[in-house]
Design an enzyme around this catalytic site. Structure first.
Site, PDB file in Angstrom:
ATOM      1  N   SER A  31       0.826  -1.207   0.000  1.00 21.36           N
ATOM      2  CA  SER A  31       0.000   0.000   0.000  1.00 21.36           C
ATOM      3  C   SER A  31       0.862   1.260   0.000  1.00 21.36           C
ATOM      4  O   SER A  31       0.571   2.229  -0.714  1.00 21.36           O
ATOM      5  CB  SER A  31      -0.931   0.009   1.209  1.00 21.36           C
ATOM      6  N   GLY A 114      -5.947  -3.696  -7.172  1.00 15.36           N
ATOM      7  CA  GLY A 114      -6.895  -2.613  -6.954  1.00 15.36           C
ATOM      8  C   GLY A 114      -6.230  -1.250  -6.975  1.00 15.36           C
ATOM      9  O   GLY A 114      -6.788  -0.277  -7.495  1.00 15.36           O
ATOM     10  N   ARG A 142     -14.335  -6.268 -10.715  1.00 12.78           N
ATOM     11  CA  ARG A 142     -14.148  -5.401  -9.559  1.00 12.78           C
ATOM     12  C   ARG A 142     -14.635  -3.984  -9.879  1.00 12.78           C
ATOM     13  O   ARG A 142     -14.408  -3.466 -10.970  1.00 12.78           O
ATOM     14  CB  ARG A 142     -12.685  -5.395  -9.115  1.00 12.78           C
ATOM     15  N   SER A 188     -15.333   0.660  -1.877  1.00 11.99           N
ATOM     16  CA  SER A 188     -13.867   0.692  -1.797  1.00 11.99           C
ATOM     17  C   SER A 188     -13.377   2.077  -1.420  1.00 11.99           C
ATOM     18  O   SER A 188     -13.674   3.062  -2.100  1.00 11.99           O
ATOM     19  CB  SER A 188     -13.232   0.290  -3.134  1.00 11.99           C
ATOM     20  N   GLN A 190     -10.525   2.961  -1.884  1.00 15.91           N
ATOM     21  CA  GLN A 190      -9.565   3.339  -2.923  1.00 15.91           C
ATOM     22  C   GLN A 190     -10.135   4.378  -3.881  1.00 15.91           C
ATOM     23  O   GLN A 190      -9.374   5.105  -4.522  1.00 15.91           O
ATOM     24  CB  GLN A 190      -9.094   2.102  -3.686  1.00 15.91           C
ATOM     25  N   SER A 217     -12.229   0.630   5.377  1.00 15.07           N
ATOM     26  CA  SER A 217     -10.769   0.788   5.279  1.00 15.07           C
ATOM     27  C   SER A 217     -10.308   2.230   5.430  1.00 15.07           C
ATOM     28  O   SER A 217      -9.448   2.713   4.687  1.00 15.07           O
ATOM     29  CB  SER A 217     -10.266   0.216   3.942  1.00 15.07           C
ATOM     30  N   GLU A 336      -8.898  -6.321   5.110  1.00 14.41           N
ATOM     31  CA  GLU A 336      -7.917  -7.213   4.497  1.00 14.41           C
ATOM     32  C   GLU A 336      -7.363  -8.232   5.490  1.00 14.41           C
ATOM     33  O   GLU A 336      -6.783  -9.245   5.096  1.00 14.41           O
ATOM     34  CB  GLU A 336      -6.763  -6.403   3.908  1.00 14.41           C
ATOM     35  N   HIS A 363     -13.550  -8.023  -3.374  1.00 14.44           N
ATOM     36  CA  HIS A 363     -12.090  -7.982  -3.380  1.00 14.44           C
ATOM     37  C   HIS A 363     -11.540  -8.937  -4.441  1.00 14.44           C
ATOM     38  O   HIS A 363     -12.233  -9.263  -5.413  1.00 14.44           O
ATOM     39  CB  HIS A 363     -11.554  -8.292  -1.986  1.00 14.44           C
ATOM     40  N   ARG A 367     -14.376 -12.911  -0.849  1.00 11.39           N
ATOM     41  CA  ARG A 367     -13.639 -13.534   0.251  1.00 11.39           C
ATOM     42  C   ARG A 367     -14.555 -14.175   1.284  1.00 11.39           C
ATOM     43  O   ARG A 367     -14.169 -15.169   1.917  1.00 11.39           O
ATOM     44  CB  ARG A 367     -12.717 -12.498   0.917  1.00 11.39           C
TER      45      ARG A 367
END
EC number: 2.5.1.19
Length: 448
Positions: A31, A114, A142, A188, A190, A217, A336, A363, A367
């Site tokens: 990351s 990602g 995704r 996400s 992100q 996250s 994660e 993800h 998962r």
């Protein structure tokens, strides 16, 4: 769900014959490495990344930035202290990043990363010419709509044929106006980080307003903000007195820095889990005293599950007590870590409930479904909930543990193999996504 083809080689997960006692040098954070590569590429002067992670995800990021015109030179300094046993990249390795005018046409292979598929479309808007993004089949599934829609609202031209996903082409115009934009980043975090990282180069910077109900996250967004500030960007956040769920980045030049990458604390998880499961001790050198990495929560979570830890001059020393307890925990900010925690929970002495991780269905694989299926096929008792897993420990038996091309599924299977005979991991090589040489590191920890 469909597993990876059966012809993929099986790896016999080593069974622990006693308490582990090892020092494990965990390579650099994926990351941090990939954020640092983006920021250094957008800077006004060259910079250095020391002890970067060399893995599939980071090499894809470096390759993509090179395709856009950035110079990235790999060097090894002979003056650095020797690497510890099993260190995939020694302390002396460094990447010199030399910014340049970004250009197309270019093609970016995102793999299934990602960070690459989400962080680089905003960068591509700054390039002069078209940039095509493609990747692994799973990458097509995704979500990218948050980034695509936001960039369009900020003035970018993107062709994705309405998919909101890969493959797509960003028609870079050499710059982007920027300004205020609303996005739903509930699938996400992100999406937020992607816009913030390139924002200093937008003409008006950016004001990102998250409109969804939840934002997973958050430590990764804090990581993005801290790294932006470290290279000279001005960022206003909810934590610094701004509005809730709003981040503002002022336009301006970024500085070239000399940055040493922290060890990847999330990738330390299986090794800490080994200490917990085997009542042993594992030392992770260079564990930072302060960090935005989600993996730092492992100190708290694994202590509650039966271990103890101390941050010393040697690093983080983690010791298992001989008992593994179940846990009821919200992992929304550290999703994660879920696969490894689920594996430990399956070996515990009481049930566990893992909450706040519905986003894990989007993800590298789904998962939650994957963990449920694979643990249950070894004799476990796992059920999916609306936002997580409920795990009732049962006596497990050997079998094939499928990974679905997901690195954290592979390491979760390895944890189970410590306590369960004859577990075979399908496609352990997928760990190279973020943790090169995992089988060798694992064997070294066990003294094999």
């Amino acid at each position: 769900m469909t597993a990876t083809p059966a012809h993929t080689a099986l790896w016999p997960a080593p069974h622990a014959r006693g308490a582990v006692d090892a020092t494990v040098h965990v390579p650099g954070s994926k990351s941090v490495t990939n954020r640092a590569l983006v920021l250094a590429s957008l800077a006004s002067e060259p910079g250095w990344l020391r002890r970067p992670l060399r893995s599939r995800d980071t090499l894809l990021m470096a390759g993509a930035l090179r395709a856009l015109g950035v110079g990235i030179e790999e060097t090894v300094s002979s003056s650095s202290s020797p690497a510890g046993a099993g260190t995939p990249t020694g302390p002396g390795e460094a990447w010199r990043v030399i910014p340049s005018t970004l250009h197309g046409p270019a093609t970016v292979d995102v793999g299934n990363a990602g960070t690459v598929m989400r962080f680089l479309p905003p960068v591509a808007t700054l390039a002069d010419g078209p940039v095509r993004f493609d990747g692994d089949p799973r990458a097509y599934e995704r979500p990218l709509h948050g980034v695509i829609d936001a960039l369009r609202a900020l003035g970018a031209r993107i062709d994705d044929e309405g998919r909101g996903a890969l493959p797509l082409t960003v028609h870079g115009g050499g710059g982007l106006d920027g300004g205020p934009v609303e996005i739903d980043a509930s699938s996400s975090s992100q999406f937020v980080s992607a816009l913030l990282l390139s924002a200093p180069r937008f003409n008006q910077g950016v004001e990102v307003r998250h409109t969804g109900s939840s934002l997973p996250s958050m430590p990764h967004i804090r990581m993005t903000v801290d790294m932006l500030r470290a290279v000279g960007a001005q960022v206003d956040t909810p934590e610094s007195g701004g509005e809730p769920n709003v981040w503002r980045v002022t336009p301006g030049a970024l500085l070239g820095r000399d940055l040493t990458i922290e060890p990847d604390l999330s990738n330390a998880q299986p090794f800490l889990a080994a200490a917990l499961v085997t009542a042993g001790t594992v030392v992770i050198p260079d564990w930072p005293e302060r960090t935005t990495q989600p993996g730092d929560r492992l100190r708290e979570i694994f202590t509650e599950m039966g271990g103890s830890c101390e941050l010393t001059e040697r690093g983080l020393e983690f010791t298992g007590s001989g008992a593994v307890h179940g846990i009821d925990v919200d992992l929304g900010e550290v999703g994660e870590l879920t696969p490894g925690i689920a594996a430990v929970a399956a070996l515990a002495d009481s049930p566990s409930t893992l909450r706040g991780v519905a986003h894990l269905r989007l993800h590298e694989t789904d998962r939650l479904a994957a963990l449920t299926k694979e643990i249950n096929e070894l004799g476990g008792d796992v059920t999916e909930t609306a936002d997580g897993l409920h795990i009732r420990p049962r006596r497990l038996h050997g079998g094939i543990f499928h990974t679905y091309d997901d690195h954290r599924m592979a390491t979760a299977g390895a944890i189970l193999g410590l306590a369960v005979d004859d577990v075979q991991i399908e496609n352990v090589a997928t760990t190279a996504k973020t943790l090169p040489d995992f089988p060798e590191l694992w064997a070294g920890m066990l003294g094999n």
